[in-house]
Design a protein around this motif. Structure first.
Motif, short mmCIF file in Angstrom:
data_model
loop_
_atom_site.label_atom_id
_atom_site.label_comp_id
_atom_site.label_asym_id
_atom_site.label_seq_id
_atom_site.Cartn_x
_atom_site.Cartn_y
_atom_site.Cartn_z
N GLY A 87 13.72 30.05 -4.90
CA GLY A 87 12.60 29.68 -5.76
C GLY A 87 11.89 28.44 -5.26
N PRO A 88 10.75 28.08 -5.87
CA PRO A 88 9.97 26.93 -5.40
C PRO A 88 10.75 25.62 -5.56
N GLN A 89 10.73 24.82 -4.51
CA GLN A 89 11.41 23.52 -4.51
C GLN A 89 10.36 22.42 -4.40
N SER A 90 10.51 21.38 -5.23
CA SER A 90 9.52 20.31 -5.25
C SER A 90 9.72 19.33 -4.10
N LEU A 91 8.61 18.88 -3.52
CA LEU A 91 8.61 17.82 -2.53
C LEU A 91 8.20 16.48 -3.14
N GLN B 206 0.85 -1.19 0.00
CA GLN B 206 0.00 0.00 0.00
C GLN B 206 0.89 1.23 0.00
N ARG B 207 0.65 2.08 -0.97
CA ARG B 207 1.43 3.32 -1.11
C ARG B 207 0.52 4.49 -0.75
N VAL B 208 0.83 5.16 0.32
CA VAL B 208 0.01 6.27 0.81
C VAL B 208 0.60 7.58 0.30
N SER B 209 -0.19 8.31 -0.48
CA SER B 209 0.28 9.53 -1.12
C SER B 209 -0.08 10.75 -0.27
N LEU B 210 0.90 11.63 -0.08
CA LEU B 210 0.71 12.86 0.66
C LEU B 210 1.03 14.04 -0.24
N ASP B 211 0.17 15.06 -0.21
CA ASP B 211 0.40 16.28 -0.98
C ASP B 211 0.12 17.46 -0.07
N PRO B 212 1.15 18.05 0.55
CA PRO B 212 0.91 19.15 1.48
C PRO B 212 0.54 20.47 0.82
N GLY B 213 0.61 20.54 -0.51
CA GLY B 213 0.29 21.78 -1.20
C GLY B 213 1.52 22.66 -1.37
N ASN B 214 1.27 23.90 -1.77
CA ASN B 214 2.36 24.84 -2.02
C ASN B 214 2.68 25.60 -0.73
N LEU B 215 3.72 25.14 -0.06
CA LEU B 215 4.10 25.68 1.25
C LEU B 215 5.11 26.80 1.10
N VAL B 216 5.21 27.62 2.15
CA VAL B 216 6.21 28.68 2.19
C VAL B 216 6.87 28.69 3.57
N VAL B 217 8.07 29.24 3.59
CA VAL B 217 8.76 29.52 4.85
C VAL B 217 9.17 30.98 4.81
N GLY B 218 8.86 31.71 5.88
CA GLY B 218 9.19 33.12 5.92
C GLY B 218 10.67 33.37 5.74
N THR C 25 5.21 21.82 -2.93
CA THR C 25 6.41 22.62 -3.15
C THR C 25 6.70 23.43 -1.89
N LEU C 26 7.91 23.96 -1.83
CA LEU C 26 8.31 24.86 -0.75
C LEU C 26 9.00 26.07 -1.36
N ASN C 27 8.55 27.26 -0.97
CA ASN C 27 9.13 28.49 -1.48
C ASN C 27 9.39 29.44 -0.31
N VAL C 28 10.08 30.54 -0.58
CA VAL C 28 10.39 31.53 0.45
C VAL C 28 9.33 32.62 0.42
N ALA C 29 8.72 32.88 1.56
CA ALA C 29 7.70 33.93 1.67
C ALA C 29 8.38 35.28 1.91
N GLN C 30 8.09 36.22 1.02
CA GLN C 30 8.67 37.55 1.12
C GLN C 30 7.95 38.48 0.15
#
Length: 351
Positions: free
Chosen positions: A172-176, A29-41, A201-206
């Motif tokens: 810039g946006p980094q893929s998870l 069983q493969r459980v898929s997670l998608d946290p969405g487009n996240l940012v870090v300040g 994805t993870l990007n920088v919030a600014q």
């Protein structure tokens, strides 16, 4: 006699799968997670939890009927991610899992069972002892003359992304997508469960400013008669102004909303007279006396000086942050007329 023996043997019969605590052949069983487009300040301190904030264990049903485990079975819970123990940015015993994005890491806890008498976790680190990586052993428990048999029907998981060092504002946006958080391998059935990011994805919030970083915001304060002041603490009408933010990269995922902070500091000889009340003195170009300038938020509460003040949580887009300023009489002695200018520098940070 033979009939009774046959009946006894029939009553003790259990399917091979139940006796062995085995999954069906080929089960995975493969459980898929998608946290969405996240940012870090951009200016978030090291150790900040990026996502989720205040999250708890999530429960996922296995895609098969429950499996009873009357025999001891071991599951190795592993990860292909680089591991770091002893980090000061997580709780004691937790293991950081590096994900290939500089200075961002995961902490993961997961189990096929619960923290009960049926389950043993080795080495028992992380949340509820379920921190990845670990070994978990499930076995029956005898209570008096009764043997209680555990079963498998679901599993739990919890994870959080943590900032563990400085992050390049221009990364810039980094893929998870494609990161495997954890894999369960049974001592009887082989690999049976995977926890995988299949999006996010993870990007920088600014934000940017419409001009150069050293742009000036001029606030025409107007001309006022000395007689309009009525004593210490009296003030003129407010003059509104805005600080403009452009091309903001902000949050869109609940629980992952960055906040813009403003810091105002004196310059050009303007002293801070009352930092909590946002009152600054006149600068070296002024010759009026007895008045200062008070800086206010849009709701007319003072902006505290020389400290970071949270202004608003922001999403993507352009924004105008409203403020106001007014003259305020400083003492009982009446002000004297003249040039009345004050100067402040402003710094915006994003956390």
């Amino acid at each position: 006699m033979n009939l009774r023996k046959l009946a006894t043997l029939t009553g003790l019969y259990l399917p091979l799968q139940a006796l062995a605590c085995e999954f069906p052949a080929g089960f995975l069983q493969r459980v898929s997670l998608d946290p969405g487009n996240l940012v870090v300040g951009r200016d978030a301190p090291v150790g900040t939890v990026i996502y989720p904030v205040g999250g708890g264990f999530q429960t996922v049903k296995l895609s098969i009927e429950r499996i009873e485990c009357p025999q001891e079975t071991t599951f190795e819970v592993t990860t292909p991610l680089r591991q770091e123990e002893g980090s000061p940015w997580v709780n004691p015993g937790e293991v950081l899992l590096h994900i290939g994005i500089p200075n961002v890491a995961l902490v993961v806890a997961t189990s096929l069972g619960t923290h009960s008498g049926y389950w043993q976790y080795i080495p028992g680190q992380g949340r509820n002892g379920m921190g990845v990586p670990h070994r978990e052993i499930v076995r029956p428990v005898q209570e008096g003359s009764t043997i209680r048999v555990p079963f498998l029907s679901s599993f739990v998981y919890d994870y959080r992304l943590v900032k563990v060092g400085p992050i390049d504002p221009g990364m810039g946006p980094q893929s998870l997508n494609g990161l495997t958080l954890a894999t369960f391998t049974s001592s009887r059935s082989g690999r049976v469960l995977e926890l995988v990011f299949t999006g996010g994805t993870l990007n920088v919030a600014q934000c940017g400013l419409p001009g150069s970083p050293s742009q000036q915001v001029r606030v025409p304060m107007g001309t006022w008669q000395v007689a309009q002041f009525a004593g210490a603490g009296s003030f003129t009408e407010s003059r509104e102004f805005v600080i403009s933010l452009r091309n903001c990269v902000g949050g869109e995922v609940p629980g992952n909303s960055p906040t813009a902070y403003l810091r105002l500091d004196p310059r050009n000889g303007s002293p801070v007279l009352d930092a909590p009340q946002g009152i600054i003195g006149l600068n070296s170009e002024s010759d009026a006396t007895g008045v200062g300038v008070q800086v206010l938020q849009y709701d007319r509460t003072p902006v505290r000086l020389s400290e970071e003040v949270p202004i608003f949580q922001f999403a993507d887009g352009d924004f105008e942050i409203p403020f106001a300023a007014r003259y305020i009489q400083l003492a009982d002695r009446a002000p004297t007329a003249g040039v009345a200018n004050a100067s402040l520098s402003f710094t915006l940070t994003y956390k």
